[in-house]
Design a protein around this motif. Structure first.
Motif, short mmCIF file in Angstrom:
data_model
loop_
_atom_site.label_atom_id
_atom_site.label_comp_id
_atom_site.label_asym_id
_atom_site.label_seq_id
_atom_site.Cartn_x
_atom_site.Cartn_y
_atom_site.Cartn_z
N PRO A 38 0.81 -1.22 0.00
CA PRO A 38 0.00 0.00 0.00
C PRO A 38 0.85 1.28 0.00
O PRO A 38 0.44 2.29 -0.57
CB PRO A 38 -0.81 -0.10 1.29
CG PRO A 38 -0.84 -1.56 1.63
CD PRO A 38 0.47 -2.10 1.12
N ASP A 39 2.03 1.21 0.60
CA ASP A 39 2.93 2.36 0.59
C ASP A 39 3.43 2.64 -0.82
O ASP A 39 3.53 3.79 -1.25
CB ASP A 39 4.13 2.12 1.52
CG ASP A 39 3.73 1.83 2.95
OD1 ASP A 39 2.84 2.53 3.47
OD2 ASP A 39 4.30 0.90 3.54
N VAL A 40 3.71 1.57 -1.56
CA VAL A 40 4.16 1.72 -2.95
C VAL A 40 3.03 2.30 -3.79
O VAL A 40 3.27 3.17 -4.65
CB VAL A 40 4.67 0.38 -3.52
CG1 VAL A 40 4.96 0.49 -5.01
CG2 VAL A 40 5.91 -0.08 -2.77
N GLU A 41 1.81 1.85 -3.58
CA GLU A 41 0.66 2.41 -4.30
C GLU A 41 0.55 3.91 -4.03
O GLU A 41 0.32 4.71 -4.95
CB GLU A 41 -0.63 1.70 -3.91
CG GLU A 41 -0.70 0.25 -4.31
CD GLU A 41 -0.89 0.03 -5.80
OE1 GLU A 41 -1.31 0.96 -6.52
OE2 GLU A 41 -0.62 -1.10 -6.25
N ASN A 42 0.73 4.31 -2.78
CA ASN A 42 0.70 5.72 -2.41
C ASN A 42 1.84 6.47 -3.10
O ASN A 42 1.63 7.55 -3.68
CB ASN A 42 0.80 5.86 -0.88
CG ASN A 42 0.80 7.29 -0.41
OD1 ASN A 42 0.24 8.17 -1.04
ND2 ASN A 42 1.46 7.53 0.70
#
Length: 135
Positions: free
Chosen positions: A32-36
């Motif tokens: 999810p951090d990479v998506e952000n």
């Protein structure tokens, strides 16, 4: 739940250049951090046809690469190839090597790794500086 688990992993860094996308990645980077991160990156690419990138790692302890959707990585790599001129990676070299491989595949992105102690050199290479935080 530990209150530190709510601390954002991806943090924007304000700079003196509108066309510099600068971020700090703190701790363990999950899917999810990479998506952000990619969402912020795409927004920067939408605002400028060419950008430079600075990524600062702080207390880095890994990336969940296997959990990141292949389409996300492919799209991010394409955005980088189309928009990024220079990329300064600051921090642990093993992570930087993985990023260099991901960014460099077929692109003209000029990538340099700087150790944490060489951060000033990274900023100078990009002809930029960090703006002090408004307090």
């Amino acid at each position: 739940m530990n209150f530190l688990e709510d601390v954002p992993v991806v943090r924007r860094i304000d700079t003196n250049r509108d066309d510099l996308f600068a971020v700090e990645l703190v701790g363990h980077v999950r899917a999810p951090d990479v998506e952000n991160l990619f969402g912020l990156f795409e927004a920067a690419c939408a605002q400028h046809s060419r950008i430079d990138v600075l990524v600062r790692l702080v207390d880095h302890d890994g990336v969940d690469w296997a959990d990141i959707a292949a389409d996300t990585l492919k799209q991010g790599s394409a955005e980088a190839a189309n928009h990024v001129g220079r990329c300064a990676l600051i921090g642990e070299s093993s992570w930087s090597n993985r990023m260099q491989g991901w960014l460099a595949a077929p692109s003209t992105v000029e990538i340099r790794h700087f150790p944490a102690t060489g951060e000033a050199d990274a900023w100078a290479w990009l002809d930029a500086h960090e703006k002090p935080a408004d307090v």
